[in-house]
Design an enzyme around this catalytic site. Structure first.
Site, PDB file in Angstrom:
ATOM      1  N   HIS A   1     -16.607   4.383  -4.976  1.00  0.00           N
ATOM      2  CA  HIS A   1     -15.806   5.591  -4.731  1.00  0.00           C
ATOM      3  C   HIS A   1     -16.007   6.632  -5.819  1.00  0.00           C
ATOM      4  O   HIS A   1     -15.213   7.569  -5.935  1.00  0.00           O
ATOM      5  CB  HIS A   1     -14.317   5.254  -4.560  1.00  0.00           C
ATOM      6  CG  HIS A   1     -14.031   4.468  -3.333  1.00  0.00           C
ATOM      7  ND1 HIS A   1     -12.804   3.909  -3.067  1.00  0.00           N
ATOM      8  CD2 HIS A   1     -14.821   4.127  -2.282  1.00  0.00           C
ATOM      9  CE1 HIS A   1     -12.832   3.263  -1.912  1.00  0.00           C
ATOM     10  NE2 HIS A   1     -14.062   3.374  -1.423  1.00  0.00           N
TER      11      HIS A   1
ATOM     12  N   ARG B   1       0.838  -1.202   0.000  1.00  0.00           N
ATOM     13  CA  ARG B   1       0.000   0.000   0.000  1.00  0.00           C
ATOM     14  C   ARG B   1       0.871   1.250   0.000  1.00  0.00           C
ATOM     15  O   ARG B   1       0.545   2.240  -0.671  1.00  0.00           O
ATOM     16  CB  ARG B   1      -0.935  -0.011   1.208  1.00  0.00           C
ATOM     17  CG  ARG B   1      -1.745   1.278   1.329  1.00  0.00           C
ATOM     18  CD  ARG B   1      -2.757   1.224   2.464  1.00  0.00           C
ATOM     19  NE  ARG B   1      -3.419   2.519   2.619  1.00  0.00           N
ATOM     20  CZ  ARG B   1      -4.444   2.747   3.442  1.00  0.00           C
ATOM     21  NH1 ARG B   1      -4.922   1.762   4.188  1.00  0.00           N
ATOM     22  NH2 ARG B   1      -4.993   3.940   3.518  1.00  0.00           N
TER      23      ARG B   1
ATOM     24  N   ASN C   1      -9.893  -4.562  -1.915  1.00  0.00           N
ATOM     25  CA  ASN C   1      -9.840  -3.409  -2.817  1.00  0.00           C
ATOM     26  C   ASN C   1      -9.062  -3.697  -4.099  1.00  0.00           C
ATOM     27  O   ASN C   1      -8.220  -4.577  -4.115  1.00  0.00           O
ATOM     28  CB  ASN C   1      -9.189  -2.226  -2.095  1.00  0.00           C
ATOM     29  CG  ASN C   1     -10.129  -1.561  -1.110  1.00  0.00           C
ATOM     30  OD1 ASN C   1     -11.312  -1.432  -1.373  1.00  0.00           O
ATOM     31  ND2 ASN C   1      -9.615  -1.147   0.026  1.00  0.00           N
TER      32      ASN C   1
ATOM     33  N   TYR D   1     -14.802  10.409  -1.642  1.00  0.00           N
ATOM     34  CA  TYR D   1     -13.636  10.342  -2.527  1.00  0.00           C
ATOM     35  C   TYR D   1     -13.678  11.418  -3.608  1.00  0.00           C
ATOM     36  O   TYR D   1     -12.741  11.539  -4.388  1.00  0.00           O
ATOM     37  CB  TYR D   1     -13.542   8.955  -3.167  1.00  0.00           C
ATOM     38  CG  TYR D   1     -12.860   7.942  -2.282  1.00  0.00           C
ATOM     39  CD1 TYR D   1     -11.636   7.379  -2.642  1.00  0.00           C
ATOM     40  CD2 TYR D   1     -13.421   7.551  -1.069  1.00  0.00           C
ATOM     41  CE1 TYR D   1     -11.001   6.464  -1.824  1.00  0.00           C
ATOM     42  CE2 TYR D   1     -12.791   6.637  -0.248  1.00  0.00           C
ATOM     43  CZ  TYR D   1     -11.584   6.096  -0.627  1.00  0.00           C
ATOM     44  OH  TYR D   1     -10.954   5.190   0.189  1.00  0.00           O
TER      45      TYR D   1
ATOM     46  N   CYS E   1     -18.635  -2.289  -0.023  1.00  0.00           N
ATOM     47  CA  CYS E   1     -17.892  -1.145   0.519  1.00  0.00           C
ATOM     48  C   CYS E   1     -18.887  -0.374   1.375  1.00  0.00           C
ATOM     49  O   CYS E   1     -19.973  -0.021   0.898  1.00  0.00           O
ATOM     50  CB  CYS E   1     -17.333  -0.263  -0.596  1.00  0.00           C
ATOM     51  SG  CYS E   1     -16.454   1.193   0.019  1.00  0.00           S
TER      52      CYS E   1
END
Length: 426
Positions: free
Chosen positions: A196, A91, A145, A248, A166
């Protein structure tokens, strides 16, 4: 007896999943839970924690631990996937590499999300292939994800049944309730788009339509930002567009400001999490053997699992409840192709999700949402095939990236940095 496999059960999110299971313990009484993870030490901690939390609260679950995938999936009715290929160090790369080139680095959207998709999708497809052998009727409930891209790849490249999850929409609904001065109880928002990348021009309170434009004009001053939510940017974008926007949206409408802020922090979000995780796991491990454990609620340790468990119950019990999930469009959004994976209100029952017809995307965000969808389709194809040309097309297609040269630099560096987790590109 319902058999639920949790893939990634050594995750720091597991205390929240355990609490989610306790939330519906009566409805799932007698269920067999199989916890699977490659990290045997963390898996052991979470297994002991679950057994003791269930025993303390009288929940009649059977819990077994497994480090082999096929036995974990054998005979499963539901497979809850919540894992991170490449870990938090991966990440960190997703967040830091794009940032070097002036692009938001994030684990689910943009080029960082693309790199995460390339690591996640092969693992999900391996799970889908294994399920075809040992549990072909199982439902995959995917939190891994980027869920929209993962759901698209599994849907188009396997016969597995999958729902992308989500719970961002839950938090976004809470934020807008505060901004609009509305009670959360009875507030229903029609979030539509892609994960998102959702928007809403319709909402109801206790079944009565809300005049969103009027409410936006009189919205309350925003509260403080968190790592996941910036009410000020949501309020500003919402007023400009005349819509309720998702958390987002700041990455799209305030991209350069976000890049500047991220560059000024000195650490990535992944590094911040890695710094706190040893203490977090130590606290959870200390609680695991207590008669009545109360593990930390950090890192999703609160109610992270409630949404997924509610979906499981809705299918197993044919409850036909309304949720917002990622699934095939089937005409729910008329401006997107029928096999697109969209995030829309759906009725979930024994046959899975049935998306509700929402009509057209709002014109102000229609082009942006279409761009996101086309990027996601290319990203899924690239992650499956390992085709570098398609991978470049995907990165170039994302709204964050305005330059072929920038796309090439991010892609080349990202694929090299993650080479150990990307055999399809070797």
């Amino acid at each position: 007896m319902t058999r639920i496999a949790v893939i990634g059960a050594g995750s720091g999110y597991m205390p929240g999943v355990i609490r989610g299971l306790l939330h519906r313990a009566d409805d799932l009484a007698g269920a067999e839970l199989v916890f699977y993870d490659l990290d045997a030490e963390h898996l052991d901690v979470m297994t002991r924690l679950a057994r003791n939390m269930f025993a303390a609260r009288g929940a009649s679950f059977t819990v077994t631990a497994e480090t082999r995938l096929k036995p974990a999936l054998d005979g499963a009715d539901f497979v809850f996937t919540t894992f991170r290929p490449g870990g938090l160090s991966g990440r960190h790369l997703d967040e830091s590499i794009p940032l070097k080139y002036g692009v938001v680095g994030q684990e689910t959207v943009g080029p960082g999300g693309f790199l995460m998709a390339c690591r996640s999708i092969p693992v999900l497809l391996d799970i889908a292939r294994t399920l075809a052998e040992v549990a072909p009727k199982a439902w995959i409930l995917n939190y891994t994800n980027p869920t929209n891209v993962v759901t698209d790849a599994v849907t188009r490249y396997s016969d597995a049944r999958i729902i992308g999850l989500c719970d961002q929409w839950v938090g976004d609904t809470e934020t807008w309730a505060e901004l609009l001065g509305l009670p959360l109880a009875g507030l229903e928002i029609d979030w539509i788009g892609t994960n998102h990348g959702t928007w809403a021009e319709r909402a109801r309170l206790d079944g009565e339509e809300i005049d969103i434009a009027a409410r936006l004009a009189d919205s309350a001053p925003p509260g403080e930002a968190t790592p996941h939510r910036d009410p000020a940017s949501m309020a500003e974008a919402g007023k400009a567009l005349g819509l309720l926007v998702n958390s987002y949206s700041k990455y799209y409408f305030f991209h350069d400001e976000v890049v500047e802020k991220l560059r000024g922090t000195g650490t990535t979000r992944a590094q911040d999490i890695m710094a706190m995780l040893p203490g977090y796991y130590a606290q959870v491990a200390a609680e695991a053997d207590k008669a009545d454990p109360d593990p930390s609620r950090e890192r999703g340790g609160g109610e992270h699992g409630e949404f997924a468990v509610d979906i499981i119950c809705a299918i197993a019990r044919d409850e036909r409840r309304r949720f917002i999930v990622n699934t095939r469009n089937h005409g729910a959004i008329t401006t997107l192709e029928t096999d697109a994976i969209v995030e829309v209100p759906s009725i979930v029952g024994r046959q899975g999700p049935t998306p509700l017809v929402m009509g057209e995307l709002p014109r102000a965000v229609r082009g942006l949402t279409h761009s996101i969808h086309e990027y996601e389709r290319l990203a899924a194809d690239a992650a499956v095939t390992g085709d570098r040309r398609v991978a470049l097309q995907a990165v170039m297609a994302h709204p964050f990236v305005g330059s072929k040269r920038t796309a090439e630099k991010i892609l080349d560096e990202g694929l090299a940095a993650h080479a150990g987790h990307l055999p399809q590109f070797s």
